[in-house]
Design a protein around this motif. Structure first.
Motif, PDB file in Angstrom:
ATOM      1  N   LYS A   1       0.761  -1.272   0.125  1.00 49.97           N
ATOM      2  CA  LYS A   1      -0.204  -0.013   0.037  1.00 49.97           C
ATOM      3  C   LYS A   1       0.962   1.204  -0.037  1.00 49.97           C
ATOM      4  O   LYS A   1       0.703   2.076  -0.760  1.00 49.97           O
ATOM      5  CB  LYS A   1      -0.984  -0.133   1.070  1.00 49.97           C
ATOM      6  CG  LYS A   1      -1.879   1.115   1.469  1.00 49.97           C
ATOM      7  CD  LYS A   1      -2.661   0.911   2.698  1.00 49.97           C
ATOM      8  CE  LYS A   1      -3.423   2.166   2.927  1.00 49.97           C
ATOM      9  NZ  LYS A   1      -2.657   3.246   3.354  1.00 49.97           N
ATOM     10  N   LYS A   2       1.993   1.272   0.719  1.00 50.40           N
ATOM     11  CA  LYS A   2       2.693   2.352   0.874  1.00 50.40           C
ATOM     12  C   LYS A   2       3.814   2.602  -0.327  1.00 50.40           C
ATOM     13  O   LYS A   2       3.617   3.712  -0.927  1.00 50.40           O
ATOM     14  CB  LYS A   2       3.595   2.253   2.063  1.00 50.40           C
ATOM     15  CG  LYS A   2       3.164   2.543   3.462  1.00 50.40           C
ATOM     16  CD  LYS A   2       2.477   3.865   3.629  1.00 50.40           C
ATOM     17  CE  LYS A   2       1.736   3.892   4.771  1.00 50.40           C
ATOM     18  NZ  LYS A   2       1.290   5.374   5.190  1.00 50.40           N
ATOM     19  N   GLU A   3       3.941   1.527  -1.131  1.00 48.96           N
ATOM     20  CA  GLU A   3       4.654   1.558  -2.364  1.00 48.96           C
ATOM     21  C   GLU A   3       3.620   2.036  -3.343  1.00 48.96           C
ATOM     22  O   GLU A   3       4.140   2.809  -4.306  1.00 48.96           O
ATOM     23  CB  GLU A   3       5.274   0.378  -2.685  1.00 48.96           C
ATOM     24  CG  GLU A   3       6.030   0.087  -4.199  1.00 48.96           C
ATOM     25  CD  GLU A   3       7.140   0.589  -4.023  1.00 48.96           C
ATOM     26  OE1 GLU A   3       7.971   0.818  -5.087  1.00 48.96           O
ATOM     27  OE2 GLU A   3       7.632   1.187  -2.954  1.00 48.96           O
ATOM     28  N   ILE A   4       2.545   1.694  -3.311  1.00 47.38           N
ATOM     29  CA  ILE A   4       1.426   2.081  -4.318  1.00 47.38           C
ATOM     30  C   ILE A   4       1.330   3.774  -4.192  1.00 47.38           C
ATOM     31  O   ILE A   4       1.293   4.527  -5.079  1.00 47.38           O
ATOM     32  CB  ILE A   4       0.169   1.536  -4.112  1.00 47.38           C
ATOM     33  CG1 ILE A   4       0.099   0.253  -4.715  1.00 47.38           C
ATOM     34  CG2 ILE A   4      -0.957   2.294  -4.918  1.00 47.38           C
ATOM     35  CD1 ILE A   4      -0.875  -0.691  -4.305  1.00 47.38           C
ATOM     36  N   GLU A   5       1.146   3.993  -2.891  1.00 48.76           N
ATOM     37  CA  GLU A   5       1.028   5.695  -2.883  1.00 48.76           C
ATOM     38  C   GLU A   5       2.402   6.382  -3.087  1.00 48.76           C
ATOM     39  O   GLU A   5       2.177   7.576  -3.784  1.00 48.76           O
ATOM     40  CB  GLU A   5       0.825   5.985  -1.162  1.00 48.76           C
ATOM     41  CG  GLU A   5      -0.319   5.226  -0.782  1.00 48.76           C
ATOM     42  CD  GLU A   5      -0.494   5.687   0.904  1.00 48.76           C
ATOM     43  OE1 GLU A   5      -1.771   5.316   1.355  1.00 48.76           O
ATOM     44  OE2 GLU A   5       0.560   5.514   1.584  1.00 48.76           O
ATOM     45  N   ARG A   6       3.430   5.796  -2.835  1.00 47.72           N
ATOM     46  CA  ARG A   6       4.785   6.478  -3.432  1.00 47.72           C
ATOM     47  C   ARG A   6       4.960   6.668  -4.889  1.00 47.72           C
ATOM     48  O   ARG A   6       5.207   7.730  -5.306  1.00 47.72           O
ATOM     49  CB  ARG A   6       6.026   5.684  -2.693  1.00 47.72           C
ATOM     50  CG  ARG A   6       7.271   6.327  -3.109  1.00 47.72           C
ATOM     51  CD  ARG A   6       8.539   5.773  -2.843  1.00 47.72           C
ATOM     52  NE  ARG A   6       8.527   4.380  -3.353  1.00 47.72           N
ATOM     53  CZ  ARG A   6       9.246   4.457  -4.663  1.00 47.72           C
ATOM     54  NH1 ARG A   6       9.696   5.503  -5.165  1.00 47.72           N
ATOM     55  NH2 ARG A   6       9.367   3.275  -5.293  1.00 47.72           N
ATOM     56  N   LYS A   7       4.372   5.717  -5.393  1.00 49.76           N
ATOM     57  CA  LYS A   7       4.616   5.702  -6.946  1.00 49.76           C
ATOM     58  C   LYS A   7       3.418   6.550  -7.620  1.00 49.76           C
ATOM     59  O   LYS A   7       3.585   7.127  -8.584  1.00 49.76           O
ATOM     60  CB  LYS A   7       4.512   4.171  -7.454  1.00 49.76           C
ATOM     61  CG  LYS A   7       5.670   3.297  -7.312  1.00 49.76           C
ATOM     62  CD  LYS A   7       5.869   2.171  -8.198  1.00 49.76           C
ATOM     63  CE  LYS A   7       7.180   1.360  -7.964  1.00 49.76           C
ATOM     64  NZ  LYS A   7       7.465   0.215  -8.864  1.00 49.76           N
ATOM     65  N   ALA A   8       2.294   6.685  -6.958  1.00 44.14           N
ATOM     66  CA  ALA A   8       1.078   7.490  -7.388  1.00 44.14           C
ATOM     67  C   ALA A   8       1.575   8.649  -7.380  1.00 44.14           C
ATOM     68  O   ALA A   8       1.239   9.639  -8.162  1.00 44.14           O
ATOM     69  CB  ALA A   8       0.019   7.046  -6.514  1.00 44.14           C
ATOM     70  N   GLU A   9       2.195   9.248  -6.344  1.00 38.86           N
ATOM     71  CA  GLU A   9       2.653  10.379  -6.108  1.00 38.86           C
ATOM     72  C   GLU A   9       3.679  11.099  -7.188  1.00 38.86           C
ATOM     73  O   GLU A   9       3.500  12.113  -7.758  1.00 38.86           O
ATOM     74  CB  GLU A   9       3.323  10.677  -4.653  1.00 38.86           C
ATOM     75  CG  GLU A   9       2.344  10.742  -3.432  1.00 38.86           C
ATOM     76  CD  GLU A   9       3.230  10.655  -2.039  1.00 38.86           C
ATOM     77  OE1 GLU A   9       2.379  10.556  -1.004  1.00 38.86           O
ATOM     78  OE2 GLU A   9       4.330  10.619  -2.109  1.00 38.86           O
ATOM     79  N   LYS A  10       4.673  10.197  -7.489  1.00 41.86           N
ATOM     80  CA  LYS A  10       5.659  10.422  -8.324  1.00 41.86           C
ATOM     81  C   LYS A  10       5.082  10.290  -9.700  1.00 41.86           C
ATOM     82  O   LYS A  10       5.423  11.221 -10.470  1.00 41.86           O
ATOM     83  CB  LYS A  10       6.818   9.092  -8.415  1.00 41.86           C
ATOM     84  CG  LYS A  10       7.892   9.183  -9.382  1.00 41.86           C
ATOM     85  CD  LYS A  10       8.709   8.107  -9.061  1.00 41.86           C
ATOM     86  CE  LYS A  10      10.060   8.450  -9.970  1.00 41.86           C
ATOM     87  NZ  LYS A  10      10.925   7.361  -9.938  1.00 41.86           N
ATOM     88  N   LEU A  11       4.267   9.465 -10.106  1.00 42.31           N
ATOM     89  CA  LEU A  11       3.420   9.577 -11.453  1.00 42.31           C
ATOM     90  C   LEU A  11       2.478  11.012 -11.575  1.00 42.31           C
ATOM     91  O   LEU A  11       2.680  11.636 -12.647  1.00 42.31           O
ATOM     92  CB  LEU A  11       2.245   8.272 -11.618  1.00 42.31           C
ATOM     93  CG  LEU A  11       1.761   8.341 -12.837  1.00 42.31           C
ATOM     94  CD1 LEU A  11       2.674   8.195 -13.875  1.00 42.31           C
ATOM     95  CD2 LEU A  11       0.673   7.223 -13.023  1.00 42.31           C
ATOM     96  N   ILE A  12       1.806  11.444 -10.506  1.00 39.39           N
ATOM     97  CA  ILE A  12       0.818  12.573 -10.586  1.00 39.39           C
ATOM     98  C   ILE A  12       1.862  13.798 -10.738  1.00 39.39           C
ATOM     99  O   ILE A  12       1.491  14.649 -11.665  1.00 39.39           O
ATOM    100  CB  ILE A  12       0.117  12.819  -9.391  1.00 39.39           C
ATOM    101  CG1 ILE A  12      -0.830  11.460  -9.422  1.00 39.39           C
ATOM    102  CG2 ILE A  12      -0.779  14.140  -9.389  1.00 39.39           C
ATOM    103  CD1 ILE A  12      -1.884  11.518  -8.131  1.00 39.39           C
ATOM    104  N   LYS A  13       2.703  13.779 -10.072  1.00 39.09           N
ATOM    105  CA  LYS A  13       4.192  14.853  -9.909  1.00 39.09           C
ATOM    106  C   LYS A  13       4.511  15.018 -11.679  1.00 39.09           C
ATOM    107  O   LYS A  13       4.593  16.027 -11.926  1.00 39.09           O
ATOM    108  CB  LYS A  13       4.881  14.648  -9.007  1.00 39.09           C
ATOM    109  CG  LYS A  13       6.175  15.799  -8.970  1.00 39.09           C
ATOM    110  CD  LYS A  13       6.881  15.721  -8.006  1.00 39.09           C
ATOM    111  CE  LYS A  13       7.915  16.821  -7.760  1.00 39.09           C
ATOM    112  NZ  LYS A  13       9.095  16.857  -6.431  1.00 39.09           N
ATOM    113  N   LYS A  14       5.093  13.794 -12.164  1.00 38.75           N
ATOM    114  CA  LYS A  14       5.499  13.852 -13.502  1.00 38.75           C
ATOM    115  C   LYS A  14       4.555  14.539 -14.634  1.00 38.75           C
ATOM    116  O   LYS A  14       4.763  15.277 -15.162  1.00 38.75           O
ATOM    117  CB  LYS A  14       6.114  12.462 -14.017  1.00 38.75           C
ATOM    118  CG  LYS A  14       6.461  12.309 -15.331  1.00 38.75           C
ATOM    119  CD  LYS A  14       6.974  10.903 -15.449  1.00 38.75           C
ATOM    120  CE  LYS A  14       7.699  10.990 -17.148  1.00 38.75           C
ATOM    121  NZ  LYS A  14       6.752  11.386 -17.971  1.00 38.75           N
ATOM    122  N   ASP A  15       3.290  13.708 -14.407  1.00 38.62           N
ATOM    123  CA  ASP A  15       2.385  14.078 -15.398  1.00 38.62           C
ATOM    124  C   ASP A  15       1.776  15.795 -15.272  1.00 38.62           C
ATOM    125  O   ASP A  15       1.633  16.370 -16.431  1.00 38.62           O
ATOM    126  CB  ASP A  15       1.135  13.186 -15.117  1.00 38.62           C
ATOM    127  CG  ASP A  15       1.237  11.903 -15.571  1.00 38.62           C
ATOM    128  OD1 ASP A  15       2.323  11.567 -16.279  1.00 38.62           O
ATOM    129  OD2 ASP A  15       0.460  10.865 -15.235  1.00 38.62           O
TER     130      ASP A  15
END
Length: 373
Positions: free
Chosen positions: A300-314
């Motif tokens: 769950k924490k890994e999903i949250e971290r990758k979601a933050e990274k993806l949204i920031k990049k987009d």
């Protein structure tokens, strides 16, 4: 004697009331054509084309699901052409014996060719159409608008009603961002941002919103894909968004009911340079994992971290697109005008905006981890 005079006056008023009710403008419904959609096109720079989608008389009530429909097609199109939209409108009115009523218009559509010209004149013309609702949806057609609206959609709705129902659908709100006539005119008039208008095309016998047209002041200068429009919706704030997060080769998770809120803070440095700080907070519910599995706390924490990274990049990529086209659909200029009015008055926003700095911070939390089986 006074009582008799008062009585006579009262009787006279009662007799005159029906004649003073303002009902002389009554028009038989059979003589009125109800405009459901209006579209505008430009065959070439000096030729203007206008079309009106009219409901077939007696078919205004939507078809009932599961019943045999009485009408083969519930709308028809009348077009006119000329050197101006006034000429085109005159030709339309001469083509039909009905008086066209615009009070129930649900959609106004501009061709892409027309949108890439100065749209101030067409907005002025639309503003002079009697009784046209200010909350009418505005769209840009990716194809010939006449052919688009000649099509009978699968549900056999009149085009304007179909478009209106389309935008009311909750899942669509993060894929197609509607904009109304009054907002387009207001954004151009305020000059603190730029309009953005949904793109419409045909797909498998229906109308589909195919992205978003971007404007720089009064001209279309580019467009967002459907995926970029999703990012734009997340950036603006949504409560029904979707997000797919890649976790590795052939692995991903899908999130639904994504809610976002964005705080935008403009800041001037001592040397006068401008930076916008964007803080995006988002959360969502796990909808699917591929391959399917239970999600533990660490995942769950890994999903949250990758979601933050993806949204920031987009979001950063999207802002770069906006700056390269010199379009401000978010309304960053309006933020500066509100928080730094003196600096705003002294700057030429269209010259400053392409070189403004942006920082983006994101925070994402998984709200629910229950999955559909």
């Amino acid at each position: 004697m006074i009582r008799i005079m008062r009585l006579k006056a009262l009787i006279l008023i009662v007799i005159l009331i029906p004649f003073l009710a303002g009902c002389w403008d009554v028009e038989e419904i059979s003589k009125r054509g109800i405009a459901n959609t209006v579209f505008f096109d430009s065959e070439h720079p000096k030729q203007r084309k206008m079309g009106v989608v009219l409901s077939v008389p007696g078919s205004e009530v939507p078809p009932i699901v599961g019943t045999v429909q009485q009408f083969e097609k519930r709308h028809y199109v009348i077009t006119g052409e000329g050197n101006s939209f006034v000429d085109a409108w005159t030709e339309i009115q001469a083509t039909t014996i009905r008086n066209i009523f615009f009070g129930q218009t649900k959609a106004i559509v501009l061709s892409e060719e027309l949108a890439r010209q100065n749209i101030n004149d067409i907005l002025d013309f639309i503003g002079r159409i009697p009784l046209i609702p200010p909350n009418t949806h505005v769209l840009i057609a990716k194809e010939d608008p006449e052919k688009l609206f000649e099509m009978k959609n699968r549900d056999n709705f009149t085009p304007g009603n179909y478009i209106d129902f389309y935008f009311r659908s909750r899942p669509i709100r993060s894929l197609a961002i509607p904009i109304e006539l009054w907002r387009v005119s207001s954004i151009i008039d305020e000059n603190t941002g730029d309009p953005f208008i949904p793109l419409i095309k045909s797909s498998q016998g229906n109308y589909l919103i195919a992205g978003t047209a971007l404007f720089s002041q009064n001209r279309m200068v580019g467009e967002l894909s459907e995926e970029e429009t999703k990012t734009f919706a997340l950036m603006r704030g949504t409560d029904v968004g979707y997000l797919t997060i890649p976790l590795g080769p052939d692995q991903h998770v899908a999130l639904a009911k994504v809610k976002t809120g964005t705080e935008i803070t403009p800041e001037f440095s001592p040397n006068g340079s401008l930076t916008f700080h964007l803080t995006v907070e988002a959360n969502g519910s796990l909808l699917e994992t591929f391959p399917h599995r239970e999600v533990n706390w660490q995942e769950k924490k890994e999903i949250e971290r990758k979601a933050e990274k993806l949204i920031k990049k987009d979001i950063k990529d999207l802002i770069s697109t906006f700056q390269s086209l010199n379009t401000d659909p978010v309304g960053f200029g309006g933020k500066v005008r509100i928080t730094h009015p003196e600096e705003w008055e002294a700057m030429d926003w269209n010259s400053v905006y392409p070189t403004v700095n942006f920082t983006v911070e994101t925070k994402f939390s998984v709200r629910e981890t229950g999955l559909y089986r």
